[in-house]
Design a protein around this motif. Structure first.
Motif, PDB file in Angstrom:
ATOM      1  N   THR A  76     -10.045  15.134 -26.934  1.00 51.80           N
ATOM      2  CA  THR A  76     -11.394  14.724 -27.289  1.00 51.80           C
ATOM      3  C   THR A  76     -11.446  13.228 -27.514  1.00 51.80           C
ATOM      4  O   THR A  76     -10.417  12.576 -27.701  1.00 51.80           O
ATOM      5  CB  THR A  76     -11.862  15.417 -28.591  1.00 51.80           C
ATOM      6  OG1 THR A  76     -11.046  14.986 -29.667  1.00 51.80           O
ATOM      7  CG2 THR A  76     -11.822  16.929 -28.473  1.00 51.80           C
ATOM      8  N   GLU A  77     -12.655  12.714 -27.526  1.00 51.86           N
ATOM      9  CA  GLU A  77     -12.806  11.296 -27.838  1.00 51.86           C
ATOM     10  C   GLU A  77     -12.619  11.070 -29.332  1.00 51.86           C
ATOM     11  O   GLU A  77     -12.023  10.088 -29.754  1.00 51.86           O
ATOM     12  CB  GLU A  77     -14.197  10.817 -27.405  1.00 51.86           C
ATOM     13  CG  GLU A  77     -14.373   9.324 -27.508  1.00 51.86           C
ATOM     14  CD  GLU A  77     -15.650   8.872 -26.840  1.00 51.86           C
ATOM     15  OE1 GLU A  77     -16.345   8.052 -27.464  1.00 51.86           O
ATOM     16  OE2 GLU A  77     -15.949   9.340 -25.730  1.00 51.86           O
ATOM     17  N   GLU A  78     -13.128  12.023 -30.118  1.00 50.06           N
ATOM     18  CA  GLU A  78     -13.033  11.935 -31.572  1.00 50.06           C
ATOM     19  C   GLU A  78     -13.393  13.302 -32.146  1.00 50.06           C
ATOM     20  O   GLU A  78     -14.283  13.973 -31.639  1.00 50.06           O
ATOM     21  CB  GLU A  78     -14.012  10.875 -32.077  1.00 50.06           C
ATOM     22  CG  GLU A  78     -13.923  10.577 -33.528  1.00 50.06           C
ATOM     23  CD  GLU A  78     -14.808   9.407 -33.915  1.00 50.06           C
ATOM     24  OE1 GLU A  78     -14.258   8.329 -34.166  1.00 50.06           O
ATOM     25  OE2 GLU A  78     -16.042   9.582 -33.967  1.00 50.06           O
ATOM     26  N   ARG A 125     -10.666   7.477 -38.720  1.00 47.44           N
ATOM     27  CA  ARG A 125     -11.854   6.672 -39.005  1.00 47.44           C
ATOM     28  C   ARG A 125     -12.688   7.411 -40.038  1.00 47.44           C
ATOM     29  O   ARG A 125     -13.301   8.436 -39.729  1.00 47.44           O
ATOM     30  CB  ARG A 125     -12.675   6.448 -37.733  1.00 47.44           C
ATOM     31  CG  ARG A 125     -13.927   5.598 -37.954  1.00 47.44           C
ATOM     32  CD  ARG A 125     -14.774   5.469 -36.710  1.00 47.44           C
ATOM     33  NE  ARG A 125     -15.353   6.716 -36.275  1.00 47.44           N
ATOM     34  CZ  ARG A 125     -16.469   7.279 -36.775  1.00 47.44           C
ATOM     35  NH1 ARG A 125     -17.106   6.698 -37.774  1.00 47.44           N
ATOM     36  NH2 ARG A 125     -16.936   8.404 -36.283  1.00 47.44           N
TER      37      ARG A 125
END
Length: 72
Positions: A29-31, A64
């Motif tokens: 996944t990207e995030e 993040r």
């Protein structure tokens, strides 16, 4: 080239099948949030957080924070 201690951290992080599965999900996944990783993992959110901590210490993930959520 990784230093021996760094190499040991990577091996330790990937030695557990649950951690490898979480790492593969993050990489695909990207995030993704901790909650997103917990869904369908078959382990508690606390266990997922501990596995993510080990992967982060091994230099395999970054995080993040965003309010109450943490994304990897």
């Amino acid at each position: 080239m990784l230093k021996p201690a760094e190499f040991d951290s990577v091996l330790k992080a990937l030695a557990d099948p649950t951690r490898r599965g979480l790492y593969e999900r993050v990489a695909a996944t990207e995030e993704i949030s901790v909650g997103g990783l917990t869904e369908g993992s078959g382990v508690s959110q606390g266990a997922v957080s501990q596995h993510l901590k080990t992967l982060k210490q091994g230099g395999l993930l970054s995080e993040r924070p965003d309010g109450p959520n943490v994304f990897y």
